[in-house]
Design an enzyme around this catalytic site. Structure first.
Site, PDB file in Angstrom:
ATOM      1  N   LYS A   1       1.648  -3.657   7.151  1.00 20.41           N
ATOM      2  CA  LYS A   1       1.850  -3.761   5.702  1.00 20.41           C
ATOM      3  C   LYS A   1       3.319  -3.497   5.346  1.00 20.41           C
ATOM      4  O   LYS A   1       3.874  -4.146   4.452  1.00 20.41           O
ATOM      5  CB  LYS A   1       0.937  -2.780   4.956  1.00 20.41           C
ATOM      6  CG  LYS A   1      -0.548  -3.080   5.051  1.00 20.41           C
ATOM      7  CD  LYS A   1      -0.958  -4.394   4.394  1.00 20.41           C
ATOM      8  CE  LYS A   1      -0.856  -4.355   2.892  1.00 20.41           C
ATOM      9  NZ  LYS A   1      -1.367  -5.615   2.293  1.00 20.41           N
TER      10      LYS A   1
ATOM     11  N   TYR B   1      -1.932  -0.629  11.088  1.00 19.59           N
ATOM     12  CA  TYR B   1      -2.208  -1.259   9.787  1.00 19.59           C
ATOM     13  C   TYR B   1      -1.024  -1.030   8.844  1.00 19.59           C
ATOM     14  O   TYR B   1      -0.469  -1.979   8.276  1.00 19.59           O
ATOM     15  CB  TYR B   1      -3.500  -0.688   9.165  1.00 19.59           C
ATOM     16  CG  TYR B   1      -3.598  -0.905   7.660  1.00 19.59           C
ATOM     17  CD1 TYR B   1      -3.769  -2.184   7.129  1.00 19.59           C
ATOM     18  CD2 TYR B   1      -3.501   0.174   6.768  1.00 19.59           C
ATOM     19  CE1 TYR B   1      -3.844  -2.392   5.742  1.00 19.59           C
ATOM     20  CE2 TYR B   1      -3.581  -0.021   5.391  1.00 19.59           C
ATOM     21  CZ  TYR B   1      -3.740  -1.307   4.879  1.00 19.59           C
ATOM     22  OH  TYR B   1      -3.807  -1.499   3.515  1.00 19.59           O
TER      23      TYR B   1
ATOM     24  N   THR C   1       0.839  -1.203   0.000  1.00 21.08           N
ATOM     25  CA  THR C   1       0.000   0.000   0.000  1.00 21.08           C
ATOM     26  C   THR C   1       0.874   1.253   0.000  1.00 21.08           C
ATOM     27  O   THR C   1       2.017   1.217   0.490  1.00 21.08           O
ATOM     28  CB  THR C   1      -0.931   0.018   1.235  1.00 21.08           C
ATOM     29  OG1 THR C   1      -1.502   1.322   1.367  1.00 21.08           O
ATOM     30  CG2 THR C   1      -0.176  -0.291   2.525  1.00 21.08           C
ATOM     31  N   ASP C   2       0.329   2.354  -0.492  1.00 16.78           N
ATOM     32  CA  ASP C   2       1.072   3.627  -0.427  1.00 16.78           C
ATOM     33  C   ASP C   2       1.209   4.102   1.019  1.00 16.78           C
ATOM     34  O   ASP C   2       2.012   4.991   1.311  1.00 16.78           O
ATOM     35  CB  ASP C   2       0.405   4.708  -1.298  1.00 16.78           C
ATOM     36  CG  ASP C   2      -0.984   5.129  -0.821  1.00 16.78           C
ATOM     37  OD1 ASP C   2      -1.554   4.464   0.075  1.00 16.78           O
ATOM     38  OD2 ASP C   2      -1.501   6.136  -1.344  1.00 16.78           O
ATOM     39  N   GLU C   3       0.421   3.506   1.938  1.00 15.53           N
ATOM     40  CA  GLU C   3       0.465   3.953   3.333  1.00 15.53           C
ATOM     41  C   GLU C   3       1.769   3.579   4.024  1.00 15.53           C
ATOM     42  O   GLU C   3       2.074   4.090   5.102  1.00 15.53           O
ATOM     43  CB  GLU C   3      -0.736   3.401   4.118  1.00 15.53           C
ATOM     44  CG  GLU C   3      -2.039   3.934   3.542  1.00 15.53           C
ATOM     45  CD  GLU C   3      -3.280   3.646   4.371  1.00 15.53           C
ATOM     46  OE1 GLU C   3      -3.171   3.557   5.600  1.00 15.53           O
ATOM     47  OE2 GLU C   3      -4.356   3.519   3.773  1.00 15.53           O
TER      48      GLU C   3
HETATM   49  P1  NAD Z   1     -10.737  -6.256   2.176  1.00 25.10           P
HETATM   50  O1  NAD Z   1     -10.665  -5.987   3.630  1.00 25.10           O
HETATM   51  O2  NAD Z   1     -11.944  -5.836   1.402  1.00 25.10           O
HETATM   52  O3  NAD Z   1     -10.553  -7.821   1.902  1.00 25.10           O
HETATM   53  C1  NAD Z   1      -9.588  -8.585   2.573  1.00 25.10           C
HETATM   54  C2  NAD Z   1      -9.876 -10.056   2.271  1.00 25.10           C
HETATM   55  O4  NAD Z   1      -8.856 -10.855   2.880  1.00 25.10           O
HETATM   56  C3  NAD Z   1     -11.221 -10.540   2.815  1.00 25.10           C
HETATM   57  O5  NAD Z   1     -11.911 -11.291   1.831  1.00 25.10           O
HETATM   58  C4  NAD Z   1     -10.826 -11.416   4.001  1.00 25.10           C
HETATM   59  O6  NAD Z   1     -11.755 -12.458   4.268  1.00 25.10           O
HETATM   60  C5  NAD Z   1      -9.477 -11.955   3.548  1.00 25.10           C
HETATM   61  N1  NAD Z   1      -8.625 -12.346   4.679  1.00 25.10           N
HETATM   62  C6  NAD Z   1      -8.324 -11.610   5.786  1.00 25.10           C
HETATM   63  N2  NAD Z   1      -7.527 -12.331   6.605  1.00 25.10           N
HETATM   64  C7  NAD Z   1      -7.296 -13.518   5.990  1.00 25.10           C
HETATM   65  C8  NAD Z   1      -6.522 -14.665   6.321  1.00 25.10           C
HETATM   66  N3  NAD Z   1      -5.842 -14.722   7.486  1.00 25.10           N
HETATM   67  N4  NAD Z   1      -6.497 -15.692   5.451  1.00 25.10           N
HETATM   68  C9  NAD Z   1      -7.195 -15.646   4.288  1.00 25.10           C
HETATM   69  N5  NAD Z   1      -7.953 -14.590   3.926  1.00 25.10           N
HETATM   70  C10 NAD Z   1      -8.000 -13.534   4.768  1.00 25.10           C
HETATM   71  O7  NAD Z   1      -9.414  -5.627   1.545  1.00 25.10           O
HETATM   72  P2  NAD Z   1      -9.180  -4.795   0.195  1.00 25.10           P
HETATM   73  O8  NAD Z   1      -9.578  -3.393   0.413  1.00 25.10           O
HETATM   74  O9  NAD Z   1      -9.730  -5.576  -0.930  1.00 25.10           O
HETATM   75  O10 NAD Z   1      -7.584  -4.825   0.133  1.00 25.10           O
HETATM   76  C11 NAD Z   1      -6.903  -5.918  -0.482  1.00 25.10           C
HETATM   77  C12 NAD Z   1      -5.411  -5.710  -0.356  1.00 25.10           C
HETATM   78  O11 NAD Z   1      -5.039  -4.475  -0.974  1.00 25.10           O
HETATM   79  C13 NAD Z   1      -4.915  -5.632   1.078  1.00 25.10           C
HETATM   80  O12 NAD Z   1      -3.663  -6.276   1.158  1.00 25.10           O
HETATM   81  C14 NAD Z   1      -4.760  -4.141   1.327  1.00 25.10           C
HETATM   82  O13 NAD Z   1      -3.771  -3.882   2.297  1.00 25.10           O
HETATM   83  C15 NAD Z   1      -4.327  -3.665  -0.056  1.00 25.10           C
HETATM   84  N6  NAD Z   1      -4.672  -2.268  -0.375  1.00 25.10           N
HETATM   85  C16 NAD Z   1      -5.958  -1.845  -0.300  1.00 25.10           C
HETATM   86  C17 NAD Z   1      -6.257  -0.541  -0.658  1.00 25.10           C
HETATM   87  C18 NAD Z   1      -7.684  -0.024  -0.596  1.00 25.10           C
HETATM   88  O14 NAD Z   1      -7.896   1.173  -0.794  1.00 25.10           O
HETATM   89  N7  NAD Z   1      -8.681  -0.866  -0.380  1.00 25.10           N
HETATM   90  C19 NAD Z   1      -5.252   0.332  -1.082  1.00 25.10           C
HETATM   91  C20 NAD Z   1      -3.924  -0.141  -1.147  1.00 25.10           C
HETATM   92  C21 NAD Z   1      -3.653  -1.454  -0.799  1.00 25.10           C
HETATM   93  P1  TYD Z   2     -10.240   5.002   4.907  1.00 26.00           P
HETATM   94  O1  TYD Z   2     -11.251   4.638   3.859  1.00 26.00           O
HETATM   95  O2  TYD Z   2     -10.338   4.362   6.242  1.00 26.00           O
HETATM   96  O3  TYD Z   2      -8.825   4.740   4.222  1.00 26.00           O
HETATM   97  P2  TYD Z   2      -7.318   5.076   4.782  1.00 26.00           P
HETATM   98  O4  TYD Z   2      -7.394   5.596   6.145  1.00 26.00           O
HETATM   99  O5  TYD Z   2      -6.663   3.747   4.721  1.00 26.00           O
HETATM  100  O6  TYD Z   2      -6.775   6.071   3.819  1.00 26.00           O
HETATM  101  O7  TYD Z   2     -10.257   6.590   5.116  1.00 26.00           O
HETATM  102  C1  TYD Z   2     -10.012   7.486   4.052  1.00 26.00           C
HETATM  103  C2  TYD Z   2      -9.959   8.889   4.621  1.00 26.00           C
HETATM  104  O8  TYD Z   2     -11.258   9.213   5.144  1.00 26.00           O
HETATM  105  C3  TYD Z   2      -9.014   9.041   5.793  1.00 26.00           C
HETATM  106  O9  TYD Z   2      -8.411  10.346   5.745  1.00 26.00           O
HETATM  107  C4  TYD Z   2      -9.895   8.927   7.020  1.00 26.00           C
HETATM  108  C5  TYD Z   2     -11.188   9.535   6.531  1.00 26.00           C
HETATM  109  N1  TYD Z   2     -12.422   9.016   7.174  1.00 26.00           N
HETATM  110  C6  TYD Z   2     -13.346   9.913   7.724  1.00 26.00           C
HETATM  111  O10 TYD Z   2     -13.163  11.143   7.697  1.00 26.00           O
HETATM  112  N2  TYD Z   2     -14.477   9.395   8.294  1.00 26.00           N
HETATM  113  C7  TYD Z   2     -14.729   8.039   8.356  1.00 26.00           C
HETATM  114  O11 TYD Z   2     -15.776   7.627   8.920  1.00 26.00           O
HETATM  115  C8  TYD Z   2     -13.765   7.150   7.780  1.00 26.00           C
HETATM  116  C9  TYD Z   2     -13.974   5.660   7.832  1.00 26.00           C
HETATM  117  C10 TYD Z   2     -12.624   7.675   7.188  1.00 26.00           C
END
Ligand code: NAD
Ligand code: TYD
Length: 344
Positions: A160, A156, A132-134
């Site tokens: 990561k 988190y 992740t970019d985080e």
């Molecule tokens: P999500 O939370 O929607 O889905 C996570 C999935 O992983 C779920 O289906 C869950 O059941 C499964 N899981 C969790 N623990 C597990 C385990 N121990 N064994 C097997 N399966 C397990 O997540 P997402 O938003 O789809 O993100 C997917 C990936 O992308 C993650 O690695 C996240 O860190 C990364 N990512 C997400 C974002 C975003 O904006 N959503 C951005 C950058 C990176």
């Molecule tokens: P989020 O979707 O949790 O992603 P991340 O923190 O991983 O970037 O949040 C996106 C942005 O929105 C972040 O700056 C936190 C903010 N946020 C709120 O202001 N209110 C909310 O209820 C949530 C869940 C997030």
């Protein structure tokens, strides 16, 4: 640049029942006629087989319910696959602030189990590690490049970052074909409604207030999930082992502006927006330079406002989908808010 053909491969997708994973599986099956997918997912609160109803009958798709930390199960799956795309993780920053345990265990230790299995599977041609970019932490100005140091702020992001660096170490030490992707904030269909955009959309649809942390001025770079899937697929075909690639969108917006545009799209007043106590350790801005992905042949294609509109319409049309799972996170949300009140 070597080009891998995905069409004759079986790909292990971990966390494929989550948001990006389910979009990616659908994308892969649509783009590659002869690809096969094994989806390994534990089905935590964030995993949902409803995300994959349209592909569950596809003979190229197989679901295995299980934990990436299950060494024997993972070891048994690797001989069957030629590529891996690893999404499985605990992903919600607010949850990691309340309890980081599962984040360390899944995101770090779970990734370790997968890397160990890769060590014993020299036939596997690529392993895309979704970071992740985080991991870079907050970006005051400019844009992070792949060689900048990681400086994660939340439990988190730190988990990561641990997995990201472990992937790198496994490449350097054992020569494993690990490719690291660092995408910015994704949004689109099937995102669990505890994350910002779906939370704001569904709250607005329910006529509830829209909680904005702090002053609502934190900035994220919003990447449409379809663009993200294209980047991941390209990395599977062309990504170089041992390299990290940023994936951003150029859609930097303060949260309050995103919430405002969602109100406009739904014909709701912006007065639904409510400023609430800030998240602890809240990163002000994420921003990455994705020039390296551009060199590989990728650029984001979707316009933010069109993608936001499509996303809002999707949540409007799929109320049954989100209502069924939003209830599951209400307890957490209530617990979280109470916990914050206690600290004020
Ligand atoms: P999500 O939370 O929607 O889905 C996570 C999935 O992983 C779920 O289906 C869950 O059941 C499964 N899981 C969790 N623990 C597990 C385990 N121990 N064994 C097997 N399966 C397990 O997540 P997402 O938003 O789809 O993100 C997917 C990936 O992308 C993650 O690695 C996240 O860190 C990364 N990512 C997400 C974002 C975003 O904006 N959503 C951005 C950058 C990176
Ligand atoms: P989020 O979707 O949790 O992603 P991340 O923190 O991983 O970037 O949040 C996106 C942005 O929105 C972040 O700056 C936190 C903010 N946020 C709120 O202001 N209110 C909310 O209820 C949530 C869940 C997030």
């Amino acid at each position: 640049m070597t080009e891998r053909n995905l069409d004759d491969k079986t790909i292990l997708v971990t966390g494929g029942a989550g948001f990006i994973g389910s979009n990616f599986i659908r994308f892969l099956l649509r783009r590659h006629q002869a690809v096969r997918v094994i989806n390994l997912d534990k089905l935590t609160y964030a995993g949902n087989l409803d995300n994959l109803r349209d592909v569950e009958g596809d003979s190229r798709y197989e679901f295995v319910q299980g934990d990436i930390r299950d060494r024997e199960l993972v070891r048994a799956l690797f001989p069957r696959v030629q590529g891996v795309v690893h999404f499985a993780a605990e992903t919600h920053v607010d949850r990691s602030i309340i309890d980081a345990g599962e984040f360390v265990l899944t995101d770090v230790y779970g990734s370790f189990i997968l890397f160990e299995a890769l060590k014993g599977a020299p036939h596997v041609e690529f392993f895309i590690h979704i970071s992740t970019d985080e991991v870079y932490g907050s970006c005051d100005e400019g844009f992070f490049r792949e060689n900048d140091p990681v400086a994660p702020s939340s439990p988190y992001a730190a988990s990561k970052a641990g997995a990201d660096r472990l992937a790198h170490a496994y490449h350097v030490t054992y020569g494993l074909p690990l490719v690291i992707l660092r995408p910015s904030n994704n949004f689109g269909p099937y995102q669990y409604p505890e994350k910002f955009i779906p939370l704001i959309v569904t709250n607005a649809l329910e006529g509830k207030t829209l909680p904005l942390y702090g002053q609502g001025t934190n900035v994220r770079d919003w990447l449409y999930v379809e663009d993200s899937c294209r980047a991941i697929e390209l990395a599977a075909r062309r990504g170089a082992a041992g390299e990290a690639y940023n994936v951003g969108a150029g859609n930097e917006l303060p949260n309050i502006e995103v919430a405002g545009r969602i109100c406009d799209l739904l014909g709701k007043g912006r007065d639904l927006i409510k400023l609430v106590p800030d998240r602890l350790g809240h990163d002000r801005r994420y921003a990455v330079d994705w020039g390296k992905m551009r060199e590989l042949g990728w650029a984001p294609e979707t316009k933010f406002d069109e993608a936001l509109k499509a996303t809002v319409r999707w949540y409007e049309a799929n109320a049954e989908w989100w209502r069924a799972i939003k209830d599951r996170s209400r307890d957490f949300k209530a617990f979280y808010e109470q916990n914050y009140k206690d600290r004020q």
